[in-house]
Design an enzyme around this catalytic site. Structure first.
Site, PDB file in Angstrom:
ATOM      1  N   HIS A  91       0.825  -1.220   0.000  1.00 17.81           N
ATOM      2  CA  HIS A  91       0.000   0.000   0.000  1.00 17.81           C
ATOM      3  C   HIS A  91       0.861   1.272   0.000  1.00 17.81           C
ATOM      4  O   HIS A  91       0.495   2.274   0.600  1.00 17.81           O
ATOM      5  CB  HIS A  91      -1.006  -0.032   1.169  1.00 17.81           C
ATOM      6  CG  HIS A  91      -0.386  -0.073   2.540  1.00 17.81           C
ATOM      7  ND1 HIS A  91      -0.949  -0.751   3.601  1.00 17.81           N
ATOM      8  CD2 HIS A  91       0.733   0.497   3.046  1.00 17.81           C
ATOM      9  CE1 HIS A  91      -0.194  -0.602   4.678  1.00 17.81           C
ATOM     10  NE2 HIS A  91       0.836   0.164   4.371  1.00 17.81           N
ATOM     11  N   HIS A 122      -1.604   4.786   9.733  1.00 20.31           N
ATOM     12  CA  HIS A 122      -0.244   5.284   9.967  1.00 20.31           C
ATOM     13  C   HIS A 122      -0.332   6.612  10.718  1.00 20.31           C
ATOM     14  O   HIS A 122      -0.007   7.672  10.182  1.00 20.31           O
ATOM     15  CB  HIS A 122       0.501   5.467   8.655  1.00 20.31           C
ATOM     16  CG  HIS A 122       0.573   4.245   7.775  1.00 20.31           C
ATOM     17  ND1 HIS A 122      -0.495   3.773   7.051  1.00 20.31           N
ATOM     18  CD2 HIS A 122       1.592   3.386   7.525  1.00 20.31           C
ATOM     19  CE1 HIS A 122      -0.129   2.685   6.378  1.00 20.31           C
ATOM     20  NE2 HIS A 122       1.127   2.423   6.656  1.00 20.31           N
ATOM     21  N   HIS A 165      10.236  -3.777   3.533  1.00 16.76           N
ATOM     22  CA  HIS A 165      10.705  -2.395   3.522  1.00 16.76           C
ATOM     23  C   HIS A 165      11.059  -1.920   4.924  1.00 16.76           C
ATOM     24  O   HIS A 165      10.516  -2.408   5.906  1.00 16.76           O
ATOM     25  CB  HIS A 165       9.736  -1.422   2.842  1.00 16.76           C
ATOM     26  CG  HIS A 165       8.376  -1.225   3.481  1.00 16.76           C
ATOM     27  ND1 HIS A 165       7.452  -2.224   3.621  1.00 16.76           N
ATOM     28  CD2 HIS A 165       7.789  -0.112   3.979  1.00 16.76           C
ATOM     29  CE1 HIS A 165       6.339  -1.729   4.162  1.00 16.76           C
ATOM     30  NE2 HIS A 165       6.521  -0.452   4.405  1.00 16.76           N
TER      31      HIS A 165
HETATM   32  C1  DHB Z   1       5.923   3.723   2.605  1.00 16.24           C
HETATM   33  C2  DHB Z   1       4.937   3.805   3.585  1.00 16.24           C
HETATM   34  C3  DHB Z   1       4.163   2.703   3.882  1.00 16.24           C
HETATM   35  O1  DHB Z   1       3.158   2.740   4.785  1.00 16.24           O
HETATM   36  C4  DHB Z   1       4.378   1.517   3.264  1.00 16.24           C
HETATM   37  O2  DHB Z   1       3.642   0.478   3.634  1.00 16.24           O
HETATM   38  C5  DHB Z   1       5.345   1.427   2.281  1.00 16.24           C
HETATM   39  C6  DHB Z   1       6.107   2.539   1.968  1.00 16.24           C
HETATM   40  C7  DHB Z   1       6.728   4.908   2.250  1.00 16.24           C
HETATM   41  O3  DHB Z   1       6.575   5.971   2.856  1.00 16.24           O
HETATM   42  O4  DHB Z   1       7.541   4.804   1.311  1.00 16.24           O
HETATM   43 FE    FE Z   2       2.374   1.016   5.471  1.00 13.08          FE
END
Ligand code: DHB
Ligand code: FE
Length: 278
Positions: free
Chosen positions: A12, A59, A193
């Site tokens: 996402h 978030h 990530h």
């Molecule tokens: C980013 C933020 C997110 O919540 C995620 O799931 C993936 C990437 C970002 O800020 O790059």
């Molecule tokens: Fe996220």
């Protein structure tokens, strides 16, 4: 009766939503990613779910460190896109399904899952980006949406085993809803990530591909994976993947229909998988 006929797991990443909003999807950087989404878009246009249950994490948009529900279900008739610092995304408001959402709360809570009931909950990129991935830029979203927010940003997050069990309970709850509805459940977040610290920018393609494989090949491995392993192997934000296990638990004997995986999308491995219940 209502039935969960399908599930989608997808990243996402906010930048994916921004690429759609700003018309950048044909640019060299974004085109390969969006080409990979084409088949999923064709699939959902045929599948036409009446309701999507979108499992995502907030978030620090609707909630903050003042209040951290582990699981929250939105029961409102409408959810507005959240302002995440740049103004709300210019996407349609999300229409809820209060009757099914209340039925889920009742069934889950009486089944010993202590769900937080949210009458008002602005929805951030965790929910709106997956809708853009699947539906692009419609005037109105073509399905009703029930948001299910999961805390994955503040320790202690729920375990994979708990998430999978919640998915199973959601399957039962939907099946006992006395209305003909086709329901799709989306598990969002990940894939690998890490947004901060010394390992910022970490992407582990091997881990991500194995995760996609084992949703059908070895779900037990994923269900039993502990947070430390997510952190070590897929970065601190890779732990968002526990939300895919809620989606998985809600499906009966899932079969893989389509997948795509692309690096990079912002700083993440971007994956998508479509599963159908038998
Ligand atoms: C980013 C933020 C997110 O919540 C995620 O799931 C993936 C990437 C970002 O800020 O790059
Ligand atoms: Fe996220």
């Amino acid at each position: 009766m209502a039935k969960i006929t399908s599930g989608v797991g997808t990243s996402h990443v906010p930048a994916i939503g921004a690429a759609v909003d700003k018309g950048l999807t044909e640019q060299d950087y974004w085109k390969p990613l969006f080409n990979g989404y084409e088949k999923a878009r064709e699939w959902i246009a045929k599948e036409k779910p009446d309701v999507c249950i979108v499992v995502y994490n907030d978030h620090a948009s609707a909630f903050s460190l003042e209040l951290i529900p582990t699981f929250a279900i939105g029961v409102a008739p409408e959810f507005m896109p959240a302002d995440e610092g740049y103004g709300p995304r210019q996407v349609p408001p999300v229409k809820g399904h209060p009757k099914l959402a209340w039925h889920l709360c009742e069934s889950l809570i009486l089944n010993e899952f202590d769900i937080t009931i949210a009458n008002k909950m602005p929805v951030d990129h965790g929910l709106t980006v997956p809708l853009s991935i699947m539906y692009n830029q419609p005037e109105e979203w073509p399905c009703k949406v029930i948001p299910l927010a999961v805390n994955v940003i503040q320790y202690p997050q729920p375990l994979g085993t708990r998430c999978f069990a919640l998915g199973q309970a959601i399957r039962e709850a939907v099946a006992s809803f006395d209305e003909d509805l086709k329901v799709c459940i989306l598990g969002t977040g990940g894939m690998s990530h890490q947004l901060q610290g010394e390992r910022a920018g970490l992407v582990n393609e091997e881990f991500d591909i194995a995760f996609l494989n084992d949703l059908t090949a070895d779900p037990e491995r994923l269900i039993n994976m502990r947070h430390a392993e997510y952190l070590r192997e897929s970065g601190s934000e890779g732990a968002e993947l526990v939300m895919w296990l809620i989606m998985l638990g809600a499906l009966e004997d899932p079969k893989e229909i389509h997948r795509t995986y692309h690096v990079p999308a912002s700083n993440t491995g971007a994956g998508l998988i479509v599963l159908e219940s038998k």
